[in-house]
Design a protein around this motif. Structure first.
Motif, PDB file in Angstrom:
ATOM      1  N   PRO A  76      -6.546  -3.386  14.384  1.00  0.00           N
ATOM      2  CA  PRO A  76      -6.421  -3.581  15.473  1.00  0.00           C
ATOM      3  C   PRO A  76      -7.576  -4.750  15.729  1.00  0.00           C
ATOM      4  N   PRO A  77      -7.791  -5.928  16.334  1.00  0.00           N
ATOM      5  CA  PRO A  77      -8.824  -7.172  16.848  1.00  0.00           C
ATOM      6  C   PRO A  77      -9.560  -6.020  17.765  1.00  0.00           C
ATOM      7  N   ASP A  78     -10.715  -6.398  17.861  1.00  0.00           N
ATOM      8  CA  ASP A  78     -11.894  -5.375  18.306  1.00  0.00           C
ATOM      9  C   ASP A  78     -11.667  -4.075  18.404  1.00  0.00           C
ATOM     10  N   GLU A  79     -11.039  -3.353  17.790  1.00  0.00           N
ATOM     11  CA  GLU A  79     -10.760  -1.678  17.367  1.00  0.00           C
ATOM     12  C   GLU A  79     -12.342  -1.538  15.818  1.00  0.00           C
ATOM     13  N   THR A  80     -12.608  -0.086  15.951  1.00  0.00           N
ATOM     14  CA  THR A  80     -13.418  -0.105  14.874  1.00  0.00           C
ATOM     15  C   THR A  80     -12.479   1.397  14.020  1.00  0.00           C
ATOM     16  N   THR A  81     -11.334   1.249  14.450  1.00  0.00           N
ATOM     17  CA  THR A  81     -10.394   2.406  13.629  1.00  0.00           C
ATOM     18  C   THR A  81      -9.229   1.694  13.487  1.00  0.00           C
ATOM     19  N   GLN A  82      -8.225   2.731  12.082  1.00  0.00           N
ATOM     20  CA  GLN A  82      -7.603   1.822  11.964  1.00  0.00           C
ATOM     21  C   GLN A  82      -5.913   2.559  11.887  1.00  0.00           C
ATOM     22  N   LEU A  83      -5.373   2.244  11.501  1.00  0.00           N
ATOM     23  CA  LEU A  83      -3.597   2.626  11.217  1.00  0.00           C
ATOM     24  C   LEU A  83      -2.992   2.165  10.343  1.00  0.00           C
ATOM     25  N   THR A  84      -2.302   3.324   9.136  1.00  0.00           N
ATOM     26  CA  THR A  84      -1.814   2.805   7.437  1.00  0.00           C
ATOM     27  C   THR A  84      -0.670   2.499   8.556  1.00  0.00           C
ATOM     28  N   ALA A  85      -0.371   1.258   7.480  1.00  0.00           N
ATOM     29  CA  ALA A  85       0.754   0.291   8.113  1.00  0.00           C
ATOM     30  C   ALA A  85       2.460   0.585   6.849  1.00  0.00           C
ATOM     31  N   VAL A  86       3.111   0.521   7.710  1.00  0.00           N
ATOM     32  CA  VAL A  86       4.105   1.069   6.741  1.00  0.00           C
ATOM     33  C   VAL A  86       4.771  -0.340   5.628  1.00  0.00           C
ATOM     34  N   LEU A  87       4.370  -0.219   4.459  1.00  0.00           N
ATOM     35  CA  LEU A  87       4.869  -1.616   3.820  1.00  0.00           C
ATOM     36  C   LEU A  87       5.851  -1.242   3.012  1.00  0.00           C
ATOM     37  N   LEU A  88       6.753  -2.564   3.827  1.00  0.00           N
ATOM     38  CA  LEU A  88       7.745  -2.885   3.159  1.00  0.00           C
ATOM     39  C   LEU A  88       8.178  -3.985   2.262  1.00  0.00           C
ATOM     40  N   GLY A  89       9.763  -3.672   1.148  1.00  0.00           N
ATOM     41  CA  GLY A  89       9.337  -4.581   0.001  1.00  0.00           C
ATOM     42  C   GLY A  89      10.472  -5.553   0.280  1.00  0.00           C
ATOM     43  N   CYS A 107      -7.973  -6.138 -11.470  1.00  0.00           N
ATOM     44  CA  CYS A 107      -6.818  -6.491  -9.977  1.00  0.00           C
ATOM     45  C   CYS A 107      -6.716  -5.590  -8.624  1.00  0.00           C
ATOM     46  N   ALA A 108      -6.158  -5.178  -7.754  1.00  0.00           N
ATOM     47  CA  ALA A 108      -6.243  -3.858  -6.679  1.00  0.00           C
ATOM     48  C   ALA A 108      -4.863  -4.102  -7.058  1.00  0.00           C
ATOM     49  N   VAL A 109      -4.068  -2.752  -7.370  1.00  0.00           N
ATOM     50  CA  VAL A 109      -3.094  -1.953  -7.215  1.00  0.00           C
ATOM     51  C   VAL A 109      -2.567  -1.306  -6.300  1.00  0.00           C
ATOM     52  N   LEU A 110      -2.400  -1.799  -4.621  1.00  0.00           N
ATOM     53  CA  LEU A 110      -1.863  -1.399  -3.925  1.00  0.00           C
ATOM     54  C   LEU A 110      -0.834  -0.003  -3.056  1.00  0.00           C
ATOM     55  N   ALA A 111      -1.298   1.114  -2.388  1.00  0.00           N
ATOM     56  CA  ALA A 111       0.068   1.299  -2.150  1.00  0.00           C
ATOM     57  C   ALA A 111       0.318   2.064  -1.292  1.00  0.00           C
ATOM     58  N   GLY A 112      -0.471   1.271  -0.154  1.00  0.00           N
ATOM     59  CA  GLY A 112      -0.299   0.753   0.897  1.00  0.00           C
ATOM     60  C   GLY A 112      -1.655   0.497   1.445  1.00  0.00           C
ATOM     61  N   GLN A 169       5.873  -6.431   6.448  1.00  0.00           N
ATOM     62  CA  GLN A 169       7.637  -6.697   5.107  1.00  0.00           C
ATOM     63  C   GLN A 169       6.840  -8.064   4.008  1.00  0.00           C
ATOM     64  N   VAL A 170       7.277  -7.448   2.953  1.00  0.00           N
ATOM     65  CA  VAL A 170       6.652  -8.299   1.722  1.00  0.00           C
ATOM     66  C   VAL A 170       8.127  -9.415   1.846  1.00  0.00           C
ATOM     67  N   GLN A 171       7.898 -10.875   1.479  1.00  0.00           N
ATOM     68  CA  GLN A 171       9.193 -11.936   1.551  1.00  0.00           C
ATOM     69  C   GLN A 171       9.186 -12.360   0.230  1.00  0.00           C
ATOM     70  N   GLU A 172      10.048 -12.447   0.236  1.00  0.00           N
ATOM     71  CA  GLU A 172      10.923 -13.409  -1.114  1.00  0.00           C
ATOM     72  C   GLU A 172       9.687 -14.345  -1.981  1.00  0.00           C
ATOM     73  N   GLY A 173       9.524 -13.743  -3.186  1.00  0.00           N
ATOM     74  CA  GLY A 173       8.806 -14.757  -4.179  1.00  0.00           C
ATOM     75  C   GLY A 173       7.578 -13.899  -4.555  1.00  0.00           C
ATOM     76  N   GLY A 174       6.896 -13.386  -3.350  1.00  0.00           N
ATOM     77  CA  GLY A 174       5.708 -12.552  -3.637  1.00  0.00           C
ATOM     78  C   GLY A 174       4.607 -13.138  -2.996  1.00  0.00           C
ATOM     79  N   LYS A 191      12.660  -1.681   2.445  1.00  0.00           N
ATOM     80  CA  LYS A 191      12.807  -0.139   1.717  1.00  0.00           C
ATOM     81  C   LYS A 191      11.128   0.015   1.301  1.00  0.00           C
ATOM     82  N   PRO A 192      10.847   0.929   1.416  1.00  0.00           N
ATOM     83  CA  PRO A 192       9.501   1.214   1.393  1.00  0.00           C
ATOM     84  C   PRO A 192       8.603   0.337   0.460  1.00  0.00           C
ATOM     85  N   ALA A 193       7.700  -0.413  -0.660  1.00  0.00           N
ATOM     86  CA  ALA A 193       6.980  -0.666  -1.173  1.00  0.00           C
ATOM     87  C   ALA A 193       6.543   0.294  -2.037  1.00  0.00           C
TER      88      ALA A 193
END
Length: 228
Positions: free
Chosen positions: A184-197, A174-179, A96-101, A201-203
């Motif tokens: 998670p700690p001690d894991e080797t696989t990833q999950l895609t986070a929900v990026l919220l503005g 500059c890395a412009v990320l779409a996601g 969850q992105v906060q005010e001011g970025g 709403k989705p960023a």
């Protein structure tokens, strides 16, 4: 006829001599050994027989007790208790992105049907618009405090802070990320986070400078976890 006393005495003496010879023959084995020594082999045989006697019941009890101490089978240690650590498949992440970025509240929720634990820091990577991976530098800070074990019942959430420096999208560094992907700690696989503005709403885009992300520790509460 009545025997003369002198003749009777001589006959008695002769009989005594014969008896003495007989006793001497019994007391001698004919090989010069002591008759008592002749019984030693029999004693040794008896001792040898006693040495081959079966194990006593007490010995059997001791063997049983030893087997119980070592798990009963002697095949090795008992299996370790199953871990309660949360795995990637158990979790959902929201950024969850906060005010001011330049900073966000990260929420890691247990979506499994079991209770599990997390401790430490999340790992991060980026996603480009075409869903390809983007490497992002990451540094860690022990804020708001050192790592603690967070127990997550099903449906509950752990929190951490995330910060970065924004940048001009035209800057080649500059890395412009779409996601964002999260490890998670001690894991080797990833999950895609929900990026919220900031509006919840989705960023669509998240500009991150070459310095990358600064990551705080996972905590059981969102109090004080925001960085920057």
């Amino acid at each position: 006829m009545k025997q003369h006393p002198t003749t009777a005495a001589r006959a008695a003496a002769a009989a005594a001599a014969v008896l003495a010879l007989a006793l001497g023959a019994v007391g001698c084995n004919g090989d010069g050994t002591d008759p008592a020594a002749g019984t030693a082999p029999a004693q040794a045989t008896a001792a040898g027989t006693a040495g081959t006697a079966p194990e006593s019941p007490a010995g059997s009890v001791q063997a049983t007790a030893k087997a119980a101490t070592t798990g009963g089978t002697g095949t090795g240690p008992a299996p370790a208790a199953a871990t309660t650590r949360c795995h990637t498949a158990d979790l959902k992440a929201d950024v969850q992105v906060q005010e001011g970025g330049g900073r966000a509240l990260v929420m890691l929720t247990n979506t499994s049907g079991r209770t599990c634990t997390v401790k430490g820091y999340l790992g991060y990577g980026g996603l480009a618009a075409d869903n390809s991976r983007v490497d992002v530098a990451t540094s860690r800070v022990a804020k708001p405090g050192p790592p603690v074990t967070v127990t997550l019942k099903s449906g509950t959430t752990a929190f951490s802070g995330l910060s970065w420096s924004t940048c001009d999208k035209a800057d080649p560094t500059c890395a412009v990320l779409a996601g964002v992907v999260v490890t998670p700690p001690d894991e080797t696989t990833q999950l895609t986070a929900v990026l919220l503005g900031t509006d919840g709403k989705p960023a669509i885009q998240l500009p991150v400078s070459a310095a990358g992300f600064v990551v705080g520790t996972l905590q059981p509460s969102n109090q004080g976890v925001l960085l920057g």
